[in-house]
Design a protein around this motif. Structure first.
Motif, PDB file in Angstrom:
ATOM      1  N   ARG A 131       0.838  -1.206   0.000  1.00 32.08           N
ATOM      2  CA  ARG A 131       0.000   0.000   0.000  1.00 32.08           C
ATOM      3  C   ARG A 131       0.870   1.252   0.000  1.00 32.08           C
ATOM      4  O   ARG A 131       0.605   2.211  -0.741  1.00 32.08           O
ATOM      5  N   GLU A 138       1.934   6.956  -6.910  1.00 28.79           N
ATOM      6  CA  GLU A 138       0.884   7.911  -7.282  1.00 28.79           C
ATOM      7  C   GLU A 138       1.313   9.340  -6.991  1.00 28.79           C
ATOM      8  O   GLU A 138       0.983  10.266  -7.739  1.00 28.79           O
ATOM      9  N   ARG A 139       2.083   9.517  -5.935  1.00 29.74           N
ATOM     10  CA  ARG A 139       2.486  10.860  -5.519  1.00 29.74           C
ATOM     11  C   ARG A 139       3.647  11.400  -6.336  1.00 29.74           C
ATOM     12  O   ARG A 139       3.699  12.594  -6.650  1.00 29.74           O
ATOM     13  N   GLU A 177       1.199   4.249  -2.925  1.00 27.70           N
ATOM     14  CA  GLU A 177       1.020   5.669  -2.581  1.00 27.70           C
ATOM     15  C   GLU A 177       2.213   6.500  -3.053  1.00 27.70           C
ATOM     16  O   GLU A 177       2.050   7.621  -3.544  1.00 27.70           O
TER      17      GLU A 177
END
Length: 421
Positions: free
Chosen positions: A390, A397-398, A394
């Motif tokens: 997870r 995506e960032r 993240e």
């Protein structure tokens, strides 16, 4: 970027050392996606050298593959022209080309990519004002860009090639190969000194590569990180994880991948097998047959060769392993696996240039013993694997979406035009 009018796209010539399609791993993936994103802001003509092996590997036939690539790339370009490499016009012989390069003043990466066809075509363009910008996709074809006199010029570095070759030489045990790689690294460095200053901008994959280039050459750089198509590389949760299963995805035709798997099979695998007899690994990527002499009759090591879609293999694995300890640049395979929320054990060099954090979104290990310990620990901790996966997603995506990367790259290219370089 939102204020740019799509009706006034500057003209960009994209010089590529290979046909940038399909986007399946490594430099192919970076080049295709950067070209695709650039097409939102620039009117692109693609001049591409033809490396026959990857086309044949992906499509079976060179002629049919070229046509498929042209059809797909035409979605993002105004025109496409292909040019044959001198050494591949007849029957390619990589060993003979390497020998000839070793006896010349050119490093292998430049000698191999000689193309009289491309040079003649660029001389025809000469000093006219057809292009506002030239994107040159590797130092190996840098000499061709100077023929386009009036355009602003950008040189892309997938790796800092001289640094990577020095690393390769340092780790090579065969004395003749070691000497060849050292001399080749010196010639690449001379090439970088000769050409990098002639470009208005050098783009690199990471802050670390920027430091390496600036420290050596003091040139203007901009980081355009490797990215991920986050829509494509996402976990569908359609595949159930197989207990005690590992995966590595990468072509064995690229020496850092081969050396990584050679190290893993010889040094790490016996430790894992001794402590976890049920463990298994799938190795995905072209050229996998090179590993078969190392694997022997070991049924728990599966070699698939090239596959059209690596995602189901990644999803089914419990842990992704990336023991790459040579090379440079940013490893796209690491970004892809993180984007798919997969827990990973990697050598620190495999994650160079990527903003990972130990035990938050990746687990790092250098020695065979440490790597085996970390892998076995993760296999026993499904909740920790979920947390790592997870956090990895993240991070991607960032920081590493290709759309965001492309926007930033285009802004920098526009600044060359707006400010006169």
């Amino acid at each position: 970027m939102g204020n740019r009018s799509p009706s006034k796209k500057p003209k960009l010539l994209w010089l590529s050392h290979f046909i940038p399609y399909p986007p399946k791993g490594g430099a192919l993936q970076r080049s295709f996606n950067l070209l695709k994103e650039a097409s939102r802001y620039f009117d692109i003509d693609l001049f591409s050298l033809v490396q026959s092996f990857p086309v044949k590997e992906n499509f079976g036939s060179l002629e049919e593959g070229i046509q498929v690539c042209k059809n797909e790339l035409s979605k993002y370009t105004s025109s496409i022209e292909f040019f044959y490499i001198n050494s591949e016009k007849n029957k390619p012989n990589k060993a003979l080309t390497a020998i000839k390069a070793g006896l010349s003043s050119s490093p292998y990466i430049e000698y191999w990519l000689k193309s009289d066809e491309l040079l003649a075509r660029l001389k025809d363009i000469g000093g006219n004002d057809s292009y506002d910008l030239v994107h040159c996709d590797t130092i190996g074809v840098a000499r061709y860009a100077k023929e386009v006199l009036l355009a602003k010029k950008i040189l892309n570095h997938h790796n800092i090639e001289s640094h990577m070759q020095y690393r390769r030489a340092k780790g090579e045990k065969n004395i003749l190969k070691k000497l060849y790689f050292y001399f080749d690294a010196m010639k690449i460095y001379s090439l970088e000194k000769r050409y990098c200053h002639e470009f208005d901008l050098n783009i690199v994959c990471s802050d670390l590569d920027a430091e390496r280039l600036v420290d050596k050459l003091h040139v203007d750089t901009h980081v355009v990180p490797n990215g991920v198509d986050t829509d494509y590389f996402s976990s569908s949760f359609n595949e159930r994880e197989v207990d005690d299963s590992l995966i590595f995805a990468g072509g064995m035709t690229w020496y850092p991948n081969f050396q990584a798997m050679e190290f893993f099979i010889k040094e790490v695998w016996p430790l894992l097998k001794q402590r976890r007899p049920t463990i298994n690994i799938t190795i995905v990527g072209r050229g996998g047959d090179k590993l078969r002499p190392l694997v022997g009759a070991e049924a728990a090591i599966k070699i698939t060769g090239f596959v059209d879609d690596v995602r189901p293999y990644i999803e089914r694995a419990s842990v992704y392993v990336c023991p790459i300890f040579v090379g440079g640049g940013t490893k796209l395979k690491v970004l892809d696996a993180l984007s798919m929320s997969k827990a990973m054990v990697a050598h620190p060099i495999a994650c160079e240039g990527i903003d990972v954090e130990q035990d938050k979104n990746v687990v790092l290990a250098e020695t065979p013993e440490a790597m085996a310990d970390k892998i076995l620990y993760l296999l026993d901790k499904p909740s920790l694997r979920i947390d790592l996966g997870r956090a990895g997603r993240e991070l991607i995506e960032r920081r590493y979406s290709f759309k965001a990367v492309g926007d930033d790259m285009a802004e920098k290219y526009f600044s060359l035009l707006d400010n006169g370089g």
